[in-house]
Design a protein around this motif. Structure first.
Motif, PDB file in Angstrom:
ATOM      1  N   LEU A 253      38.054  61.863 -23.432  1.00  0.00           N
ATOM      2  CA  LEU A 253      36.771  61.629 -24.109  1.00  0.00           C
ATOM      3  C   LEU A 253      36.827  60.308 -24.896  1.00  0.00           C
ATOM      4  O   LEU A 253      35.896  59.493 -24.848  1.00  0.00           O
ATOM      5  N   PHE A 254      37.942  60.099 -25.578  1.00  0.00           N
ATOM      6  CA  PHE A 254      38.155  58.851 -26.325  1.00  0.00           C
ATOM      7  C   PHE A 254      38.070  57.638 -25.389  1.00  0.00           C
ATOM      8  O   PHE A 254      37.389  56.652 -25.673  1.00  0.00           O
ATOM      9  N   LEU A 255      38.759  57.723 -24.239  1.00  0.00           N
ATOM     10  CA  LEU A 255      38.756  56.595 -23.297  1.00  0.00           C
ATOM     11  C   LEU A 255      37.361  56.351 -22.725  1.00  0.00           C
ATOM     12  O   LEU A 255      36.929  55.209 -22.573  1.00  0.00           O
ATOM     13  N   ALA A 256      36.651  57.455 -22.415  1.00  0.00           N
ATOM     14  CA  ALA A 256      35.292  57.319 -21.863  1.00  0.00           C
ATOM     15  C   ALA A 256      34.408  56.549 -22.842  1.00  0.00           C
ATOM     16  O   ALA A 256      33.685  55.616 -22.458  1.00  0.00           O
ATOM     17  N   ILE A 257      34.486  56.919 -24.123  1.00  0.00           N
ATOM     18  CA  ILE A 257      33.616  56.295 -25.123  1.00  0.00           C
ATOM     19  C   ILE A 257      34.126  54.904 -25.499  1.00  0.00           C
ATOM     20  O   ILE A 257      33.347  53.978 -25.705  1.00  0.00           O
ATOM     21  N   LEU A 258      35.466  54.742 -25.508  1.00  0.00           N
ATOM     22  CA  LEU A 258      36.047  53.427 -25.817  1.00  0.00           C
ATOM     23  C   LEU A 258      35.589  52.373 -24.803  1.00  0.00           C
ATOM     24  O   LEU A 258      35.254  51.245 -25.180  1.00  0.00           O
ATOM     25  N   ALA A 265      28.100  48.253 -25.692  1.00  0.00           N
ATOM     26  CA  ALA A 265      26.904  49.112 -25.767  1.00  0.00           C
ATOM     27  C   ALA A 265      26.702  49.594 -27.205  1.00  0.00           C
ATOM     28  O   ALA A 265      27.660  49.870 -27.918  1.00  0.00           O
ATOM     29  N   ASP A 266      25.437  49.693 -27.625  1.00  0.00           N
ATOM     30  CA  ASP A 266      25.124  50.206 -28.953  1.00  0.00           C
ATOM     31  C   ASP A 266      24.826  51.698 -28.815  1.00  0.00           C
ATOM     32  O   ASP A 266      23.910  52.086 -28.097  1.00  0.00           O
ATOM     33  N   LEU A 267      25.612  52.543 -29.507  1.00  0.00           N
ATOM     34  CA  LEU A 267      25.433  53.995 -29.368  1.00  0.00           C
ATOM     35  C   LEU A 267      24.359  54.541 -30.303  1.00  0.00           C
ATOM     36  O   LEU A 267      24.047  55.724 -30.263  1.00  0.00           O
ATOM     37  N   GLY A 268      23.808  53.676 -31.167  1.00  0.00           N
ATOM     38  CA  GLY A 268      22.790  54.147 -32.110  1.00  0.00           C
ATOM     39  C   GLY A 268      23.406  55.071 -33.144  1.00  0.00           C
ATOM     40  O   GLY A 268      24.619  55.117 -33.313  1.00  0.00           O
ATOM     41  N   THR A 269      22.572  55.847 -33.825  1.00  0.00           N
ATOM     42  CA  THR A 269      23.087  56.786 -34.832  1.00  0.00           C
ATOM     43  C   THR A 269      22.838  58.224 -34.408  1.00  0.00           C
ATOM     44  O   THR A 269      23.554  59.132 -34.777  1.00  0.00           O
ATOM     45  N   GLU A 270      21.801  58.443 -33.585  1.00  0.00           N
ATOM     46  CA  GLU A 270      21.481  59.803 -33.125  1.00  0.00           C
ATOM     47  C   GLU A 270      22.181  60.060 -31.790  1.00  0.00           C
ATOM     48  O   GLU A 270      22.138  59.232 -30.889  1.00  0.00           O
ATOM     49  N   ASN A 275      24.472  59.110 -25.613  1.00  0.00           N
ATOM     50  CA  ASN A 275      24.182  57.704 -25.326  1.00  0.00           C
ATOM     51  C   ASN A 275      25.353  57.022 -24.624  1.00  0.00           C
ATOM     52  O   ASN A 275      25.169  56.190 -23.737  1.00  0.00           O
ATOM     53  N   ALA A 276      26.593  57.381 -25.039  1.00  0.00           N
ATOM     54  CA  ALA A 276      27.783  56.780 -24.432  1.00  0.00           C
ATOM     55  C   ALA A 276      27.895  57.175 -22.963  1.00  0.00           C
ATOM     56  O   ALA A 276      28.125  56.329 -22.092  1.00  0.00           O
ATOM     57  N   PHE A 277      27.719  58.462 -22.679  1.00  0.00           N
ATOM     58  CA  PHE A 277      27.793  58.938 -21.289  1.00  0.00           C
ATOM     59  C   PHE A 277      26.705  58.268 -20.443  1.00  0.00           C
ATOM     60  O   PHE A 277      26.927  57.895 -19.295  1.00  0.00           O
ATOM     61  N   GLN A 278      25.526  58.126 -21.029  1.00  0.00           N
ATOM     62  CA  GLN A 278      24.409  57.516 -20.304  1.00  0.00           C
ATOM     63  C   GLN A 278      24.683  56.027 -20.045  1.00  0.00           C
ATOM     64  O   GLN A 278      24.410  55.513 -18.964  1.00  0.00           O
ATOM     65  N   VAL A 284      22.989  60.085 -14.285  1.00  0.00           N
ATOM     66  CA  VAL A 284      24.083  61.002 -13.891  1.00  0.00           C
ATOM     67  C   VAL A 284      24.965  61.256 -15.117  1.00  0.00           C
ATOM     68  O   VAL A 284      25.366  62.401 -15.385  1.00  0.00           O
ATOM     69  N   GLY A 285      25.242  60.186 -15.860  1.00  0.00           N
ATOM     70  CA  GLY A 285      26.065  60.321 -17.061  1.00  0.00           C
ATOM     71  C   GLY A 285      25.466  61.278 -18.065  1.00  0.00           C
ATOM     72  O   GLY A 285      26.174  62.090 -18.662  1.00  0.00           O
ATOM     73  N   LEU A 286      24.138  61.193 -18.230  1.00  0.00           N
ATOM     74  CA  LEU A 286      23.458  62.072 -19.177  1.00  0.00           C
ATOM     75  C   LEU A 286      23.582  63.537 -18.749  1.00  0.00           C
ATOM     76  O   LEU A 286      23.856  64.422 -19.556  1.00  0.00           O
ATOM     77  N   ARG A 287      23.401  63.784 -17.432  1.00  0.00           N
ATOM     78  CA  ARG A 287      23.534  65.162 -16.902  1.00  0.00           C
ATOM     79  C   ARG A 287      24.976  65.664 -17.068  1.00  0.00           C
ATOM     80  O   ARG A 287      25.208  66.815 -17.433  1.00  0.00           O
TER      81      ARG A 287
END
Length: 414
Positions: A253-258, A265-270, A275-278, A284-287
């Motif tokens: 999970l850390f590597l995916a988001i890193l 990419a800006d992940l925003g606050t919400e 957002n990271a997966f997307q 597909v990432g969101l699903r």
């Protein structure tokens, strides 16, 4: 009201080939119950937040927290497994009434956090299928209740947590590969961190083994009959592997988001994790995020409900039917609360966090006290010295965690 009059559990018969196979499947179930209990909606949020803040330096915090978790988990599983008694029963034998205090703390924390787990399952359904989170949460609760009401509930729980645990790891690994993280830099940070965040380390330790989580796998082993000195090797392997599984999920999970964060990419606050997966894999990432969040949440619903009820019932005096009905009632109450209020209010979560934080040093102290001073409860088993030293050292950290978990409560009233 102490349990001291309970006879010591009889040693189990020597393992045959068939028993070895059933022991293996039980161990696997217990390891994954512990691991998937730790990998809940909060785990995903925490990992994302710290990765966004610390970048590759978060690798060091993950590595240190895994070592501390293993030290504590080894002791908890071994004492509970060898003694053949649940944590709260040991608590009552060490100091009459202490077990009930532990059970009360755990019940309060479990109720509030389970509202959060049901909410997480609802949000997972939303990201996966675009379904209203309340409907998704209710459907997930019905699925969890169905699992506990099934004829072979123990086997069903074991299999489902293993399948969903592996699914989460596989899907998150796919996102990690897609996002192309700087693996070399992350590895370098394990040994030479660019920044050390003590807050991140303690948050991870609290989130991985805080509250009910540290007992989930050990109580599951007891209920399946894998107890006694002759199972020490199985118990040791199970406790370490459970933490390693959690660690693997944390790392992917850390590597995916890193990868996403490094890519700018800006992940925003919400909803940063979604957002990271997307950002990594589009729709597909969101699903995929929806499936991972839902799997994390529903396995945490199962783990929290099972373990909380194991703290307020007796292994010898409560019938399976009563236990099942209590688990079902627990899921129903927390789901109803979620449907009425939408999510566990922050104030309640702060309180539950404090109860969880206080339970950790009390529970670990009971376990280590039994290992150090009460060999009569371990049926003559000689406890390894090195394990005690490591355990007491890690216990000091749980005291620090307890102080930190109470601070937000004081802040609420100041």
């Amino acid at each position: 009201m102490s349990h001291s009059h309970e006879p010591a559990p009889a040693p189990t018969a020597p393992t045959s080939g068939r028993m070895a196979a059933s022991t293996r499947s039980t161990l696997l179930g217990a390891m994954f119950l512990m691991a998937t209990s730790a990998i809940g909606p909060g785990f995903i949020t925490q990992t994302t937040t710290f990765t966004a803040q610390l970048g590759a330096a978060f690798a060091f915090a993950i590595a240190v927290s895994i070592v501390i978790d293993i030290a504590l988990q080894l002791n908890v599983w071994r004492v509970i497994g060898v003694s053949g008694r649940r944590a709260q029963e040991l608590g009552n034998l060490v100091f009459p009434g202490l077990g009930w205090v532990m059970a009360a703390f755990l019940l309060i924390g479990g109720l509030v956090f389970n509202i959060g787990n049901v909410a997480g399952a609802g949000l997972g359904f939303d990201a996966m299928l675009g379904l209203d989170p309340r409907i998704g949460g209710a459907i997930s609760a019905v699925i969890a209740i169905g699992i506990f009401l099934s004829r072979r509930a123990g086997v069903a729980v074991d299999r489902i947590v293993v399948v969903l645990g592996l699914l989460m790891i596989a899907l998150t690994a796919y996102i990690a590969i897609t996002s192309g993280p700087p693996v070399g830099r992350a590895l370098r940070n394990v040994v030479l961190p660019e920044e050390v965040s003590f807050l991140a380390i303690t948050t991870l330790v609290g989130g991985t083994i805080g509250g009910y989580i540290v007992y989930a796998g050990a109580h599951r082993l007891l209920d399946s009959g894998v107890t006694g000195r002759e199972h020490v090797r199985d118990i040791t392997r199970g406790s370490v592997t459970g933490i390693v599984i959690t660690g693997i999920m944390r790392v992917v999970l850390f590597l995916a988001i890193l990868g996403v964060v490094t890519g700018g990419a800006d992940l925003g606050t919400e909803n940063q994790a979604a957002n990271a997966f997307q950002a990594a894999a589009g729709q597909v990432g969101l699903r995929v995020f929806g499936i991972v969040l839902w799997a994390a949440a529903i396995t945490s619903v199962i783990g929290a409900s099972y373990t909380t009820i194991s703290f307020v019932t007796s292994r010898t005096r409560t019938s399976d039917r009563t236990r099942t009905l209590l688990v079902v009632g627990f899921i129903a109450v927390t789901t109803l609360a979620f449907l009425l209020i939408g999510a566990a209010p922050t104030t309640l979560l702060v309180f539950a966090g404090a109860f969880n934080g206080l339970l950790l040093p009390i529970g670990i102290a009971v376990i280590l006290w039994v290992a150090t001073r009460r060999s009569d409860l371990l049926n003559g088993y000689r406890y390894p010295r090195w394990l005690l030293v490591v355990g007491w050292a890690a216990w000091l950290l749980t005291l620090y965690l307890a102080v930190n978990s109470v601070r937000p409560v004081i802040a609420l009233f100041s």
